[in-house]
Design an enzyme around this catalytic site. Sequence first.
Site, PDB file in Angstrom:
ATOM      1  N   ARG A 172       0.827  -1.203   0.000  1.00 55.32           N
ATOM      2  CA  ARG A 172       0.000   0.000   0.000  1.00 55.32           C
ATOM      3  C   ARG A 172       0.866   1.259   0.000  1.00 55.32           C
ATOM      4  O   ARG A 172       0.604   2.216  -0.711  1.00 55.32           O
ATOM      5  CB  ARG A 172      -0.919   0.021   1.223  1.00 55.32           C
ATOM      6  CG  ARG A 172      -1.813   1.238   1.264  1.00 55.32           C
ATOM      7  CD  ARG A 172      -2.599   1.310   2.570  1.00 55.32           C
ATOM      8  NE  ARG A 172      -3.380   2.520   2.638  1.00 55.32           N
ATOM      9  CZ  ARG A 172      -2.890   3.734   2.919  1.00 55.32           C
ATOM     10  NH1 ARG A 172      -1.606   3.887   3.145  1.00 55.32           N
ATOM     11  NH2 ARG A 172      -3.656   4.781   2.957  1.00 55.32           N
ATOM     12  N   TYR A 201       1.211   6.848  -6.660  1.00 55.82           N
ATOM     13  CA  TYR A 201       0.123   7.786  -6.944  1.00 55.82           C
ATOM     14  C   TYR A 201       0.589   9.224  -6.708  1.00 55.82           C
ATOM     15  O   TYR A 201       0.249  10.135  -7.467  1.00 55.82           O
ATOM     16  CB  TYR A 201      -1.094   7.500  -6.067  1.00 55.82           C
ATOM     17  CG  TYR A 201      -1.676   6.110  -6.239  1.00 55.82           C
ATOM     18  CD1 TYR A 201      -1.678   5.462  -7.471  1.00 55.82           C
ATOM     19  CD2 TYR A 201      -2.220   5.435  -5.155  1.00 55.82           C
ATOM     20  CE1 TYR A 201      -2.208   4.197  -7.611  1.00 55.82           C
ATOM     21  CE2 TYR A 201      -2.758   4.172  -5.287  1.00 55.82           C
ATOM     22  CZ  TYR A 201      -2.741   3.552  -6.522  1.00 55.82           C
ATOM     23  OH  TYR A 201      -3.268   2.298  -6.651  1.00 55.82           O
ATOM     24  N   GLU A 207      -1.200  24.730  -4.235  1.00 56.18           N
ATOM     25  CA  GLU A 207      -1.402  24.678  -5.684  1.00 56.18           C
ATOM     26  C   GLU A 207      -1.849  23.290  -6.120  1.00 56.18           C
ATOM     27  O   GLU A 207      -2.693  23.161  -7.012  1.00 56.18           O
ATOM     28  CB  GLU A 207      -0.146  25.099  -6.432  1.00 56.18           C
ATOM     29  CG  GLU A 207      -0.324  25.135  -7.938  1.00 56.18           C
ATOM     30  CD  GLU A 207      -1.473  26.025  -8.410  1.00 56.18           C
ATOM     31  OE1 GLU A 207      -2.162  25.638  -9.389  1.00 56.18           O
ATOM     32  OE2 GLU A 207      -1.703  27.098  -7.816  1.00 56.18           O
ATOM     33  N   GLU A 216      -9.918  22.253  -9.284  1.00 53.99           N
ATOM     34  CA  GLU A 216     -10.253  22.636 -10.662  1.00 53.99           C
ATOM     35  C   GLU A 216     -10.523  21.416 -11.531  1.00 53.99           C
ATOM     36  O   GLU A 216     -11.476  21.409 -12.313  1.00 53.99           O
ATOM     37  CB  GLU A 216      -9.130  23.483 -11.250  1.00 53.99           C
ATOM     38  CG  GLU A 216      -9.047  24.870 -10.640  1.00 53.99           C
ATOM     39  CD  GLU A 216      -7.961  25.728 -11.256  1.00 53.99           C
ATOM     40  OE1 GLU A 216      -7.249  25.252 -12.161  1.00 53.99           O
ATOM     41  OE2 GLU A 216      -7.834  26.889 -10.836  1.00 53.99           O
ATOM     42  N   ASP A 257     -12.658  29.949  -7.523  1.00 58.89           N
ATOM     43  CA  ASP A 257     -12.204  31.217  -6.942  1.00 58.89           C
ATOM     44  C   ASP A 257     -11.660  31.016  -5.531  1.00 58.89           C
ATOM     45  O   ASP A 257     -10.673  31.649  -5.135  1.00 58.89           O
ATOM     46  CB  ASP A 257     -13.334  32.246  -6.925  1.00 58.89           C
ATOM     47  CG  ASP A 257     -13.686  32.773  -8.305  1.00 58.89           C
ATOM     48  OD1 ASP A 257     -12.943  32.487  -9.265  1.00 58.89           O
ATOM     49  OD2 ASP A 257     -14.723  33.465  -8.419  1.00 58.89           O
ATOM     50  N   SER A 264      -8.212  29.589  -5.765  1.00 58.65           N
ATOM     51  CA  SER A 264      -7.305  30.667  -6.142  1.00 58.65           C
ATOM     52  C   SER A 264      -7.028  31.587  -4.964  1.00 58.65           C
ATOM     53  O   SER A 264      -5.892  32.024  -4.747  1.00 58.65           O
ATOM     54  CB  SER A 264      -7.915  31.470  -7.306  1.00 58.65           C
ATOM     55  OG  SER A 264      -7.074  32.529  -7.668  1.00 58.65           O
TER      56      SER A 264
END
Length: 132
Positions: A24, A31, A84, A91, A110, A113
Amino acid sequence: MKVESATADTPDASGLKGRTGIRRILQAAGYSQAGLLAAFKGEAAFRQLVLLNLLLIPIALMLDVSKVERALMIAVCLLALIVELLNSAIEATVDRISLSLHPLSKQAKDMGSAAQFVVLSMIAVVWAVILL
């Protein structure tokens, strides 16, 4: 809104659940690596933050500051990368659901961001407080 169901052509992720131990951990690392690579290839903002980190972290290592100050300067830079990645995930999820314009989709993007703006402001404030 189009909802896809799992079929023979589109398997679900249930077979990936329940794994334990070293297998795992190794899969999770894979990943994570795939996520970092996807962000670097597909997100200009992530690449820009990587470059900013490649500039700021060596500077932090060279400055005559305490270990705690250095750690804080580096931590806020790395935090920008984390935010980020999360913003890009938001997104991608919103776009996966629908590319049509919707007030809630705009609000989610938004807010992601805005989170990035807050972290970039944190970098400026932390570095300014330590250096000035």
